[in-house]
Design an enzyme around this catalytic site. Structure first.
Site, PDB file in Angstrom:
ATOM      1  CE  LYS A   1      -6.722  -1.048  -0.297  1.00  0.00           C
ATOM      2  NZ  LYS A   1      -6.856  -2.511  -0.311  1.00  0.00           N
TER       3      LYS A   1
ATOM      4  CG  ASP B   1      -2.119  -0.779   1.180  1.00  0.00           C
ATOM      5  OD1 ASP B   1      -2.313  -1.442   0.154  1.00  0.00           O
ATOM      6  OD2 ASP B   1      -2.909  -0.740   2.142  1.00  0.00           O
TER       7      ASP B   1
END
Lengths: 334, 196
Positions: A89, A32
């Site tokens: 995302k 991430d």
């Protein structure tokens, strides 16, 4: 592309290419990142891809509010900075965000429970897209629903932003155990499992104050086709799982992995690779932590190397007990 | 018994394993696949052939150069020292063979451009013509690299593009034969061990 190629014979966005992309991630660590600088650190540390998002799960958890897709400018900057694949995302069921991400040219979309869900009834119809999707699961039924909807890769949900690996272990164990169960199931048990898996598509029935029954609607009653078509897809994935003894797509672990030993644990549990969210950029030395997790993921079966990886890192991110959480992200999606 | 070393730096492994097994059944050969993460595993087992799968070349260089592994550059020296042993490098594996970055000559002499076609939505399937197999082959290109030029024998083309290069018994392909149902290149690897 060269003008000498016969473009009419080239095929794009096939199931083979989508699942193939996920296969190229095997053995890797997806990290991430929220800025181009972090993407740079991740690539230098050996990340196989980066996941672009607005805030890491630990911050989403701390700040609260609706968590959405990242700003397109930020995603573009990350794509320009790094040469490795960029994932991003989208909210569960938010086809609008997913189309934006596809238009930006990200390599894979994570339909993620870490963001606030947008559709309480259905996930995104992923077969309609050219680019592949990864989706989370807590058990086998959920994994089968996502794969039959077109997910090219599955990850455990775990419990993101906690630095607590227990939920990731729970989900991986359940999927593995339930696969063994289905392999030994007789026809009746198998049909019962199909019915249970199909319950996940009847949330609109349950919410309606009338006797709404999706099965009785003429057509297009789900984003994936009729309930009959959905059932056929579910059965075909379930039968394939029973035949091959694993999910038919690459399966990673995610949600709460914070240390090199956590990564090695999940790889030893048969996972194909690792997603690390808050674990890297919430640690005391992100660059070293990232390198150490890559090392431990690669040499998961050699405790001496995992020990060396653990010695490299300083303090891990602070952890949270699952029982004390106000919001359980794993309960989002179904 | 033929031993095949599968280089486990990072990338698609399962499909190379099933492709090798299928090719060996087709040929009626017995094979043993050895997973190689460290240089010591390569030198101690000294396999008859190796496969370098694709994934991300940046990640593979990182895991290969780690002191726990040392597969890079040791693997390249092993290939140079064993010119009779066949090697199959696919996608990122082809990048490593064409650009080993170890100060020594490349394992296939060809210029290669990493991720030359663009992001995943530009990944494609197209028919490849292989002079090595003497026929067409289903090409699966995923964020693929591209050969710009080659000093070595061109063993696969797509239109006018070079998609496969052969130097002695080392083959570098920019596509993914392991994802195809055609096991021609894996059969070539095993057959090459047996002589010719």
């Amino acid at each position: 592309m060269s003008g000498t190629l016969d473009l009419t014979k080239m095929r794009y966005g096939t199931e083979l290419l989508k699942r193939g992309f996920a296969k190229m991630q095997e053995g890797g660590v997806v990290m991430d990142v929220v800025t181009p600088e972090e993407a740079h650190i991740a690539e230098d540390a050996g990340a196989v891809s980066v996941m672009a998002l607005e805030r890491v799960p630990a911050d989403i958890r701390a700040m609260g509010g609706v968590a959405r897709m990242s700003h397109p400018t930020m995603i573009k900057e990350i794509m320009e900075t790094t040469s490795i694949p960029v994932m991003a995302k989208a909210r569960i069921g938010h086809e609008g965000e997913a189309r934006v991400l596809e238009s930006l040219g990200v390599d894979m979309i994570d339909e993620s429970e870490v963001l606030t869900p947008a559709d309480p009834f259905f996930h995104i119809p992923k077969k309609d897209f050219t680019i592949p999707f990864v989706c989370g699961c807590t058990n086998l039924g959920e994994a089968i629903r996502r794969i039959s909807e077109g997910a090219a890769m599955i990850r455990t949900k775990g419990e993101a932003g906690t630095g607590n690996v227990v939920s990731a272990v729970q989900h991986a164990s359940l999927v593995a155990g339930e696969i063994k169960h289905i392999q030994s199931a007789d026809e009746q048990e198998r049909d019962d499992m199909v019915d249970i898996i199909m319950q996940g598509y009847r949330r609109m029935n349950d919410a309606s104050e009338f006797n709404l029954t999706l099965e009785n609607l003429p057509d297009g009653d789900t984003p994936f086709g009729t309930m009959g078509e959905v059932k056929e897809d579910v059965e075909s994935v379930l039968d394939e799982v029973a035949r091959i003894g694993r999910l038919p797509v690459v399966t990673f672990s995610a949600g709460g992995i914070a240390t090199p030993a956590d990564a090695a644990l999940m790889m030893n549990r048969g996972m194909d690779g690792i997603f690390v969210g808050s674990g890297i950029f919430k640690s005391s030395d992100p660059s070293l932590t990232a390198e150490a997790i890559v090392l431990a993921t690669h040499h998961f079966n050699d405790p001496d190397v995992v020990a060396e990886a653990c010695s490299l890192v300083g303090e891990a991110m602070p952890g949270l007990e699952i029982e004390t959480l106000d919001v359980r992200l794993e309960e989002r999606g179904w | 018994m033929i031993s095949v070393g599968l280089v486990m730096l990072q990338g698609a492994r399962h499909d190379h394993i099933s492709s090798l097994n299928e090719a060996s059944r087709d040929l009626g050969l017995e094979i043993e696949i050895i997973e190689i993460r460290k240089l010591s595993e390569l030198t101690s087992t000294d396999p008859d052939a190796i496969v370098i799968p694709g994934g991300e070349s940046t990640t593979m260089r990182k895991t290969g150069q780690d002191k726990s592994s040392m597969l890079i550059p040791g693997m390249f020296d092993w290939i140079r020292d064993n010119p009779s042993k066949p090697v199959l490098g696919t996608c990122a594996g082809a990048i490593l063979l064409a650009d080993p970055q170890d100060g020594n000559p490349p394992l296939v002499e060809a210029q290669i451009d990493r991720n030359a076609y663009g992001p995943q939505y530009e990944s494609f399937q197209a028919t490849v013509r292989s002079s090595l197999l003497g026929r067409e082959f289903p090409g699966i290109f995923i964020r693929a690299p591209k050969f710009i030029s080659s000093e070595n024998e061109v063993c696969a083309t797509m239109g006018k593009e070079i998609v496969g290069v052969k130097n002695g018994r080392v083959i570098a392909l920019t596509f993914h034969p392991e994802l195809s149902s055609d096991k021609g290149f894996h059969r070539w690897l095993l057959e090459s061990v047996c002589g010719e």
